[in-house]
Scaffold this motif. Sequence first.
Motif, short mmCIF file in Angstrom:
data_model
loop_
_atom_site.label_atom_id
_atom_site.label_comp_id
_atom_site.label_asym_id
_atom_site.label_seq_id
_atom_site.Cartn_x
_atom_site.Cartn_y
_atom_site.Cartn_z
N VAL A 201 46.23 38.23 38.60
CA VAL A 201 45.37 39.08 39.28
C VAL A 201 45.06 40.36 39.21
O VAL A 201 44.55 40.53 39.25
CB VAL A 201 45.98 38.39 41.01
CG1 VAL A 201 45.11 39.60 41.51
CG2 VAL A 201 46.16 37.15 40.95
N LEU A 202 46.04 41.07 38.71
CA LEU A 202 46.13 42.48 38.79
C LEU A 202 45.00 42.74 37.98
O LEU A 202 44.53 43.67 37.12
CB LEU A 202 47.60 43.08 37.65
CG LEU A 202 47.45 44.51 37.81
CD1 LEU A 202 47.10 45.48 39.25
CD2 LEU A 202 48.91 44.68 36.77
N ASP A 203 45.29 41.91 36.32
CA ASP A 203 43.97 42.86 35.21
C ASP A 203 42.64 41.83 35.47
O ASP A 203 41.88 42.63 35.64
CB ASP A 203 44.73 41.27 34.69
CG ASP A 203 43.51 40.78 33.35
OD1 ASP A 203 43.25 42.03 32.82
OD2 ASP A 203 42.82 40.31 33.13
N SER A 204 42.26 41.15 36.75
CA SER A 204 41.11 40.40 37.48
C SER A 204 41.06 41.72 38.01
O SER A 204 39.50 42.05 37.86
CB SER A 204 41.30 39.51 38.44
OG SER A 204 41.11 38.81 37.51
N ILE A 205 41.13 42.44 38.69
CA ILE A 205 41.42 43.91 39.73
C ILE A 205 40.65 44.81 38.94
O ILE A 205 40.04 45.24 39.26
CB ILE A 205 42.32 44.20 41.49
CG1 ILE A 205 42.04 42.62 42.21
CG2 ILE A 205 42.10 44.98 41.71
CD1 ILE A 205 43.18 43.18 43.33
N GLU A 211 35.99 37.17 39.49
CA GLU A 211 36.63 36.83 40.30
C GLU A 211 37.28 37.59 40.73
O GLU A 211 38.15 37.03 42.12
CB GLU A 211 37.59 35.66 39.56
CG GLU A 211 38.69 36.97 38.75
CD GLU A 211 38.53 36.50 37.40
OE1 GLU A 211 39.24 36.47 36.23
OE2 GLU A 211 37.15 36.80 36.89
N ALA A 212 37.37 38.41 41.07
CA ALA A 212 38.76 39.79 42.11
C ALA A 212 37.79 39.62 43.18
O ALA A 212 38.52 40.11 43.42
CB ALA A 212 38.23 40.56 41.29
N ALA A 213 36.78 39.59 43.53
CA ALA A 213 35.84 39.30 44.47
C ALA A 213 36.52 38.50 45.91
O ALA A 213 37.22 39.44 47.53
CB ALA A 213 34.73 39.29 44.55
N GLN A 214 37.01 37.75 45.42
CA GLN A 214 38.12 36.85 46.12
C GLN A 214 39.41 37.60 46.25
O GLN A 214 39.87 36.82 47.88
CB GLN A 214 38.67 35.86 45.40
CG GLN A 214 39.62 35.49 43.86
CD GLN A 214 38.88 34.58 43.74
OE1 GLN A 214 39.53 33.24 44.32
NE2 GLN A 214 39.33 33.91 42.69
N PHE A 215 40.35 38.71 46.26
CA PHE A 215 40.93 38.83 46.40
C PHE A 215 41.20 40.34 47.48
O PHE A 215 40.82 41.33 47.02
CB PHE A 215 41.75 39.39 44.86
CG PHE A 215 42.19 38.41 43.88
CD1 PHE A 215 42.44 37.17 44.57
CD2 PHE A 215 41.75 38.86 42.47
CE1 PHE A 215 42.94 35.99 43.27
CE2 PHE A 215 41.66 37.16 41.72
CZ PHE A 215 42.21 36.54 42.06
N PRO A 216 41.09 39.88 48.27
CA PRO A 216 41.62 41.15 49.20
C PRO A 216 41.78 42.66 48.52
O PRO A 216 41.48 43.45 48.79
CB PRO A 216 42.61 40.76 50.05
CG PRO A 216 42.62 39.23 50.24
CD PRO A 216 42.86 38.67 49.00
N ALA A 217 43.26 42.53 47.65
CA ALA A 217 43.66 44.15 47.29
C ALA A 217 42.52 45.00 46.56
O ALA A 217 42.46 46.07 45.99
CB ALA A 217 44.83 43.68 46.52
N ALA A 218 41.62 43.51 45.99
CA ALA A 218 40.61 44.58 44.92
C ALA A 218 39.85 45.01 46.24
O ALA A 218 38.89 45.93 45.10
CB ALA A 218 39.97 43.07 44.27
#
Length: 240
Positions: A201-205, A211-218
Amino acid sequence: MLHIGNTAIETCNECAKVLISVLREKIENHGTAYIAISGGSTPKLLFDILCESFFKEIDWSKVHVFWVDERCVPPAHGESNYRMTLEHLLTGLTFNNEKIHRIKGEAEPALEVLRYAQEIADTVPMENGFPAFDVILLGMGDDGHTASIFPDALHLLESPNITATAVHPQSGQMRITLTGNVINNADHVMFLATGANKSKVLDSILHNKPEAAQFPAAHIAPIKKRLDWFVDKEAANGNF
């Protein structure tokens, strides 16, 4: 800015240094500071380090302490973020109880979310129509959630409210959380993420992958652009 430590301890130590520096500056310039902190295993390590090595570096009686989120459990419950902070940080420092602003997890969530929002509004300076914390300390789950904003509740990122109720998507546990607009309105936001389970997830953000758009942290992008990520080598996994 990205900070990568060799170990979780080294990462938390660096985070502690920056956190103390920010709080010291706020206290020197304004006489007080406002921070919202997170729970979890990594902040627990950070709090231990703060107590052991940094507690004398600022006047903690001038720091208002809030929580980013809380599980809807009593304060003595093993899952309470307040209890964890009490055991690992607050008992090691001389705090004025009037400056400890806990979320009452034992209260009716629908009422507590309103009460806590009012307490924040009555205490923290306002800017841009939202409270302006000096520092907000965040963690990140391996599903990319931050605070108690989960991937199935991205609307909380744009909520017009200061606080909101949330539901853990797996356990169904009720939570109370700051909203995305409040987090992004902070003067300085600090993420603390350690462990190999965070690497994908960190790599994506941090590489802004689709796909980072689905992660709130992004979606945490402070208006003032003061954003620090503190990660260890396991979380970085050679991607940076």
